[in-house]
Design an enzyme around this catalytic site. Structure first.
Site, PDB file in Angstrom:
ATOM      1  N   THR A  32       8.801 -14.868 114.753  1.00 55.17           N
ATOM      2  CA  THR A  32       7.343 -14.848 114.610  1.00 55.17           C
ATOM      3  C   THR A  32       6.816 -16.254 114.332  1.00 55.17           C
ATOM      4  OG1 THR A  32       7.762 -14.215 112.340  1.00 55.17           O
ATOM      5  CG2 THR A  32       7.067 -12.470 113.831  1.00 55.17           C
ATOM      6  N   GLY A  88      25.499 -23.549 110.535  1.00 57.97           N
ATOM      7  CA  GLY A  88      25.320 -22.740 111.742  1.00 57.97           C
ATOM      8  C   GLY A  88      25.492 -21.256 111.524  1.00 57.97           C
ATOM      9  N   ALA A  89      25.347 -20.793 110.293  1.00 58.22           N
ATOM     10  CA  ALA A  89      25.540 -19.364 110.014  1.00 58.22           C
ATOM     11  C   ALA A  89      24.212 -18.624 109.869  1.00 58.22           C
ATOM     12  CB  ALA A  89      26.370 -19.187 108.747  1.00 58.22           C
ATOM     13  N   LEU A 104      21.853 -19.501 107.720  1.00 56.39           N
ATOM     14  CA  LEU A 104      21.322 -19.644 106.355  1.00 56.39           C
ATOM     15  C   LEU A 104      20.519 -20.930 106.199  1.00 56.39           C
ATOM     16  CD1 LEU A 104      24.398 -18.404 104.303  1.00 56.39           C
ATOM     17  CD2 LEU A 104      22.328 -17.149 104.911  1.00 56.39           C
ATOM     18  N   SER A 150      21.253 -24.269 106.969  1.00 58.47           N
ATOM     19  CA  SER A 150      21.826 -25.518 106.469  1.00 58.47           C
ATOM     20  C   SER A 150      21.066 -26.710 107.037  1.00 58.47           C
ATOM     21  CB  SER A 150      23.306 -25.624 106.854  1.00 58.47           C
ATOM     22  OG  SER A 150      23.466 -25.797 108.243  1.00 58.47           O
ATOM     23  N   ASP A 179      11.920 -22.486 107.846  1.00 56.87           N
ATOM     24  CA  ASP A 179      13.050 -22.863 106.989  1.00 56.87           C
ATOM     25  C   ASP A 179      12.675 -23.999 106.042  1.00 56.87           C
ATOM     26  OD1 ASP A 179      14.176 -21.130 108.759  1.00 56.87           O
ATOM     27  OD2 ASP A 179      15.419 -22.615 109.778  1.00 56.87           O
TER      28      ASP A 179
HETATM   29  P1  ADP Z   1      21.798 -23.267 110.328  1.00 57.35           P
HETATM   30  O1  ADP Z   1      20.572 -24.047 109.978  1.00 57.35           O
HETATM   31  O2  ADP Z   1      21.535 -21.813 110.440  1.00 57.35           O
HETATM   32  O3  ADP Z   1      22.943 -23.537 109.430  1.00 57.35           O
HETATM   33  P2  ADP Z   1      21.612 -24.899 112.690  1.00 57.35           P
HETATM   34  O4  ADP Z   1      22.293 -24.835 114.015  1.00 57.35           O
HETATM   35  O5  ADP Z   1      20.136 -24.878 112.642  1.00 57.35           O
HETATM   36  O6  ADP Z   1      22.233 -23.721 111.797  1.00 57.35           O
HETATM   37  O7  ADP Z   1      22.059 -26.227 111.934  1.00 57.35           O
HETATM   38  C1  ADP Z   1      23.413 -26.546 111.800  1.00 57.35           C
HETATM   39  C2  ADP Z   1      23.611 -28.008 112.122  1.00 57.35           C
HETATM   40  O8  ADP Z   1      22.923 -28.825 111.146  1.00 57.35           O
HETATM   41  C3  ADP Z   1      25.055 -28.432 112.016  1.00 57.35           C
HETATM   42  O9  ADP Z   1      25.736 -28.180 113.237  1.00 57.35           O
HETATM   43  C4  ADP Z   1      24.938 -29.923 111.737  1.00 57.35           C
HETATM   44  O10 ADP Z   1      24.646 -30.650 112.914  1.00 57.35           O
HETATM   45  C5  ADP Z   1      23.698 -29.975 110.845  1.00 57.35           C
HETATM   46  N1  ADP Z   1      24.072 -29.884 109.411  1.00 57.35           N
HETATM   47  C6  ADP Z   1      23.727 -28.915 108.545  1.00 57.35           C
HETATM   48  N2  ADP Z   1      24.247 -29.144 107.312  1.00 57.35           N
HETATM   49  C7  ADP Z   1      24.928 -30.296 107.388  1.00 57.35           C
HETATM   50  C8  ADP Z   1      25.684 -31.075 106.463  1.00 57.35           C
HETATM   51  N3  ADP Z   1      25.859 -30.700 105.190  1.00 57.35           N
HETATM   52  N4  ADP Z   1      26.244 -32.225 106.918  1.00 57.35           N
HETATM   53  C9  ADP Z   1      26.047 -32.632 108.183  1.00 57.35           C
HETATM   54  N5  ADP Z   1      25.361 -31.942 109.100  1.00 57.35           N
HETATM   55  C10 ADP Z   1      24.810 -30.779 108.736  1.00 57.35           C
HETATM   56 MG    MG Z   2      18.830 -24.240 111.170  1.00 52.11          MG
END
Ligand code: ADP
Ligand code: MG
Length: 371
Positions: free
Chosen positions: A19, A108-109, A111, A113, A161
């Site tokens: 959304t 990449g789960a 959540l 990150s 996010d």
């Molecule tokens: P999500 O946000 O759901 O975890 P995304 O695909 O949006 O998945 O983001 C994941 C990507 O963000 C990772 O593949 C990496 O490139 C980057 N990333 C996230 N956290 C870190 C970290 N602690 N150190 C380095 N890169 C990170």
């Molecule tokens: Mg993300």
């Protein structure tokens, strides 16, 4: 000040998926696991970025912070470097900096990150250069981080996010209205009700950067549906407009967006009334819509949702976009481990890799510490 450390949390989206970029509503909350970034200013124009999640240390210069310069960067570096780039675009005067990043979140789960990383970098560096970082200013900071991810890291995201990571309050969800990106905290007293949210990572990482990804395709389909109705975004359509869409796929995608908006509002009504059974039913209907109309689920996500409900969850759904990633289940605290075991057993029987679980509650937004 020469050094600052900021901590920005991940999030789960209770309801309201796909959304954000469509001008609709969503209701995420921050979780306890977070990403910490320590920023130190340097006396020169160099940049050094290190993450405990990757072996290499990236070194560059302030002059590399351009859309051409990003091409030479490893994918993960584009997230923190993108924040520095967006900050300069926003008029920040940056010195050279060393960034050290450490995350408790799986990458990449689903959540978030990525936003936790961006927001921790933005808050740490913003503190170094004396930017206003009060709650009012954090709204603008979230937009800066969203820009970093969309334009520099090349992963189109809607902005949910970053807003929740920066603005969340403990025991509250954050209602975000993407018609104007206004936010409102919504009390979410799960702890008091004896409930937890069980997050299950199916282990199949979703991929947002790829232009061929399901996420990018759905975004494009929604844009085409909006264009067909002469609207800037499909979330602005009325239910009656749907029959004017000739394309069945566009109609289904739009139906998901509009029905999901209504479910966000219904969830707030049910949460406010303390009617958790109703909340569970709404979560499940969100999953059905994401699976059917939006075609964003996978067999593993469906299995996690169905098994959770059979094992005693009040409701469950995929969260964070779908196409892999995680599900959430609303579970009485004392059933949480039984639900986990049931999902593990079902995955083993289906020959799927073992999922990982996390029990979460609505937690605080990002914070900063100076030294
Ligand atoms: P999500 O946000 O759901 O975890 P995304 O695909 O949006 O998945 O983001 C994941 C990507 O963000 C990772 O593949 C990496 O490139 C980057 N990333 C996230 N956290 C870190 C970290 N602690 N150190 C380095 N890169 C990170
Ligand atoms: Mg993300």
């Amino acid at each position: 000040m020469t050094s600052a450390t900021a901590r920005a949390p991940g999030r789960v989206n209770l309801i309201g998926d796909h959304t954000d970029y469509n001008g609709g509503l969503c209701l995420p909350f921050a979780i306890a696991p977070a990403t910490s970034t320590t920023a130190r200013s340097r006396g020169d124009d160099r940049l050094r970025i290190r993450s405990t999640a990757f072996p290499e240390v990236w070194s560059g210069h302030l002059a590399d912070l351009t859309l051409e310069g990003r091409e030479a960067m490893p994918d993960w570096v584009r997230y923190p470097a993108g924040v520095l780039w967006a900050a300069r675009e926003d008029g920040w005067l940056l010195p050279g900096v060393d960034l050290v990043i450490d995350s408790e979140l799986p990458l990449g789960a689903g959540l978030s990150s990525s936003a936790a990383l961006e927001c921790s970098v933005a808050l740490a560096v913003g503190t170094l250069v004396d930017r206003p970082l009060d709650p009012g200013s954090r709204h603008r900071l979230a937009e800066l981080c969203r820009r970093a991810e969309t334009e520099f890291a090349g992963a189109p995201t809607g902005g949910m996010d970053q807003l929740v990571s920066l603005l969340a309050k403990p025991d509250h969800a954050l209602l975000i209205d993407f018609t104007d990106t206004s936010v409102r905290p919504v009390p979410l007293a799960l702890r008091e009700a004896g409930l937890v949210v069980l997050v299950t990572d199916t282990g199949s990482a979703h991929q947002l950067v790829d232009a061929e990804s399901g996420y990018a395709q759905r975004r494009a389909e929604c844009e085409r549906a909006a264009a067909a109705l002469g609207l800037p975004r499909i979330g602005l359509a009325w239910p009656d407009d749907l029959s004017r869409l000739d394309d069945d796929v566009q109609q289904a995608r739009a139906r998901h967006v509009l029905s999901e908006n209504a479910r966000v509002e219904d969830t707030i009504t049910a949460v406010t009334a303390g009617d958790w059974e109703a909340v569970g039913r709404i979560l499940l209907s969100s999953h059905v819509s994401l699976r059917g109309d939006f075609a964003a689920s996978t067999p593993a996500l469906d299995l996690a949702v169905e098994t959770a409900v059979e094992a005693g969850a009040l409701g469950a759904r995929l969260t964070g976009g779908g196409f892999g990633g995680s599900t959430i289940a609303l579970v009485p605290e004392e059933r949480a481990s039984a639900v986990q075991t049931a999902i593990d057993t079902a995955f083993a029987a289906a020959g799927d890799p073992a999922p990982t679980h996390l029990v979460v509650l609505p937690s605080a937004g990002a914070s900063v510490r100076t030294t």
